[in-house]
Design an enzyme around this catalytic site. Structure first.
Site, PDB file in Angstrom:
ATOM      1  N   THR A 146      -1.337  -2.510   8.676  1.00 53.50           N
ATOM      2  CA  THR A 146      -0.109  -2.067   8.100  1.00 53.50           C
ATOM      3  C   THR A 146       0.664  -3.243   7.817  1.00 53.50           C
ATOM      4  O   THR A 146       1.714  -3.107   7.012  1.00 53.50           O
ATOM      5  CB  THR A 146       0.417  -1.414   9.624  1.00 53.50           C
ATOM      6  OG1 THR A 146       0.392  -2.114  10.717  1.00 53.50           O
ATOM      7  CG2 THR A 146       0.059  -0.139   9.785  1.00 53.50           C
TER       8      THR A 146
ATOM      9  N   ASN B  83       0.508  11.307   7.041  1.00 51.17           N
ATOM     10  CA  ASN B  83      -0.568  10.881   8.009  1.00 51.17           C
ATOM     11  C   ASN B  83      -1.600  11.978   8.329  1.00 51.17           C
ATOM     12  O   ASN B  83      -2.423  11.513   8.770  1.00 51.17           O
ATOM     13  CB  ASN B  83      -0.012  10.381   9.443  1.00 51.17           C
ATOM     14  CG  ASN B  83       0.613   9.063   9.066  1.00 51.17           C
ATOM     15  OD1 ASN B  83      -0.049   7.862   8.533  1.00 51.17           O
ATOM     16  ND2 ASN B  83       1.877   8.580   9.182  1.00 51.17           N
TER      17      ASN B  83
ATOM     18  N   THR C 243       0.844  -1.250   0.096  1.00 56.56           N
ATOM     19  CA  THR C 243      -0.107  -0.124  -0.018  1.00 56.56           C
ATOM     20  C   THR C 243       0.851   1.162  -0.052  1.00 56.56           C
ATOM     21  O   THR C 243       1.172   1.759  -0.927  1.00 56.56           O
ATOM     22  CB  THR C 243      -1.032   0.075   1.115  1.00 56.56           C
ATOM     23  OG1 THR C 243      -0.394  -0.148   2.341  1.00 56.56           O
ATOM     24  CG2 THR C 243      -2.055  -1.047   1.009  1.00 56.56           C
TER      25      THR C 243
END
Lengths: 402, 402
Positions: A193, A397, A160
């Site tokens: 993750t 983020n 990802t």
């Protein structure tokens, strides 16, 4: 002149074989497809086929994703294949999420000629969004139709926000172990993750494989989960395709096998830490001392997970005060007897600062990997891996979902 | 349309009095000097004189600084004055550090006409560097010579990387409480970050004052220490100068007094969080639910201390997945019954996402303070305060020592 601490290598791991990959293990095959779950036209769905006994370690989070529940209920046990998609984590999706996992496993069982209970599912990506099942199922059909894909293509399809492929292999005393992983937002792991897929040609009983994988994971992948956090979807699966007489725990063959698994997991774990979101360098921490290996590993994680240590390493600043602070805050005893080296440079002996050359330190801390090595009274030994904290982490983020 | 959760105010705190300051408490006086420990010509040494019974909460770090050891051995008890310097924490300074604290207390006792055991010392700044005692002692003499300084000047002299003065006062049912604090590197508190000096005109016995201060600190200052870390030097001291009959715990007067102390501590704690290094906004977390207030407070801290939550708030992104992830990773149960509002906007009901207007959310999250409000089964209630994670934080801490 003070001599640097020399790290004891109490655990001699075998060397990796850079040429040994997932598809080199007998009985395995891979299918890959662009299902459209992640981005149009981008590979994002993999069928890892490796019939045999399997073990799995999944997230301990109470916000566990539906695929992880399914996996937890079926391993240790005999597993035929794993379906992996990137783009959607199928987490916080309630009962619909559970149904979607079952639908995926049932369809895979038809296509691969096994039972649905022999199919595991792993999903990674955004949470709280129902799986686009039409895309998943059509991708699955397309992937299962051609099971001759390369390990590299599979390693790419599961990524990802990762910036690098993560593969490792080891051939040790006749045992082959190979692995593929993904993970990047691991600075403080939180959301879908980390995934790891390992396969070996060894023959091992399911529960014994499970115990081994848990032990090795604690020393490797769990040493990256820097503050002990796990995500909704974290999963490591080890498939053993061997058909000989199963290995006997405690035998010398068993020990050789476990070291080979650990070598592969350690390499993948370090790759994940080094590719942490926005990271410019890998932080390796080795703590020698304290009562047990667990205590030492916890102290190492305390250092690797400190934002202040991460920032200091980012600034190539040998700021030992940050390391002492992190240990003190985690109630580590005997800090008046702490010996500490940063990037090979002695900075504390018996808790007292010793002079060092600042420009030499700056140079040493500017390498791709910075080793923080702490030595205290006691016979424990533990490692942890993290990365520096950069503008890049904040940027990734802050705009993650927007 | 889903209604926002309305935070229950189970703990009604009295209002602050913005005009009530440290020097308004009878019997107090302040001296300030530029000793040169921090920067030439900059006020950096304060004598807080407030004879009376005193309580103190100091760091739990095993890397405790010498001044904190001295304080821990003398409170609860009768205290005459506190000597505070900024610029050097006198931490990791070994036995010399202990001797320097004693020398400071002895000299202060001569100058202020009390015993050395009635003098506390607080130091904040770099660690591992011996105190420049000539500067400290000459600054102390100069400060003690003129004990008529203003609270504002004292509040300024104790700052290090702070960008704002931190003062609060409360007059409630006849009790006066006033406080001055410093703290900025509190995003992950670690190094000499937080000091608080409170004074009241109430008369209270030492041990009872100590118990009260510990309770209030757990609900206020310890709700800022976002990951439970404390620094080498964290110290909060409460001096009670009253000479009447001491208050009786459990009486209605006692309850009024405790609420006044809590109101002041809460305000100072929030000021510290809002001034976190590099912070652009304050993150307030209220968790209602779980078994106990402690469980709820811990869950609130898990949210406030998550780097991923901090980054999302920085990006004004209502990324509820980060909050669910932080709760899940800390083993918070019943997330399928979680109601969650971010900045007044309902985003989850019974664990399921509900639609919201993204541009409205962006606006709401762009305020100076963002409230994250979680509601779950159970009767606990806890708060935590933190701040967003920005480039500024990385910059400050990458070049901290260089």
């Amino acid at each position: 002149m003070t001599k640097p601490l020399s790290p004891r290598t109490t655990r001699e791991l075998p060397e990796l074989d850079p040429l040994l990959i997932w598809t080199d293990i007998p009985g395995t095959s891979l299918g890959v497809a662009a299902s459209g779950v992640r981005k149009h036209g981008r590979d994002d769905l993999v069928v890892f086929r490796a019939p045999g006994n399997a073990a799995a370690v999944v997230t301990r989070s109470t916000a566990i994703a539906a695929p992880c529940r399914w996996t937890r209920e079926r391993v240790p046990g005999r597993i035929h294949a794993i379906i992996v998609n990137s783009g959607n984590a199928n987490a916080a999706t309630g009962e619909q999420g559970e149904r979607d996992v079952k639908t995926t496993a049932l369809r895979a069982a038809e296509l691969l000629d096994c039972s649905a209970d022999e199919v595991l599912v792993c999903s990674t990506g955004v949470i709280g969004v129902p799986m686009p099942m039409e895309k998943v199922l059509s991708g699955l059909e397309s992937a299962a139709r051609d099971m001759t894909m390369s390990a590299e293509r599979a390693a790419n399809a599961i990524l990802t926000t990762d910036t690098t492929l993560k593969q490792a292999g080891c051939l040790h005393e006749g045992f082959r172990v190979a692995g593929i992983a993904k993970g990047s937002g691991m600075v403080h792991p939180d959301m879908g993750t980390m995934l790891g897929f390992l396969v070996t040609d060894a023959a091992v009983r399911p529960q014994e494989l499970q115990d081994l994988l848990q032990r090795v994971t604690d020393r490797t992948f769990n040493a990256v989960t820097v503050d002990g956090d796990t995500s909704t979807s974290d999963t490591v699966i080890l498939q053993a395709t061997g058909t000989d007489e199963p290995l006997t725990p405690g035998s010398s063959s068993w020990r050789a096998f476990e070291l080979a698994v650990e070598a592969v997991c350690r390499s993948l774990a370090r790759s994940i830490a080094a590719d942490g979101e926005g990271a410019s360098r890998l932080i390796s921490v080795l703590v020698e001392g304290l009562q047990t290996d667990e205590d030492a590993a916890e102290a190492a994680r305390a250092i690797a997970s400190s934002n202040l240590v991460k920032c200091a390493v980012h600034g190539a600043d040998a700021n030992w005060g940050r390391i002492v602070g992190a240990l003190g805050a985690h109630s580590v005893p005997d800090l008046d007897q702490l010996d500490l080296d940063i990037a090979g440079i002695p900075v504390l002996r018996c808790g007292q600062p010793i002079p060092f050359d600042e420009s030499e330190a700056k140079r040493a801390l500017s390498q791709d990997e910075v080793l923080i090595h702490a030595h205290m009274p006691g016979s424990g030994r533990g490692e942890a891996w993290g990365c520096d904290l950069t503008h890049g982490y904040v940027d990734i983020n802050a705009r993650y979902r927007s």
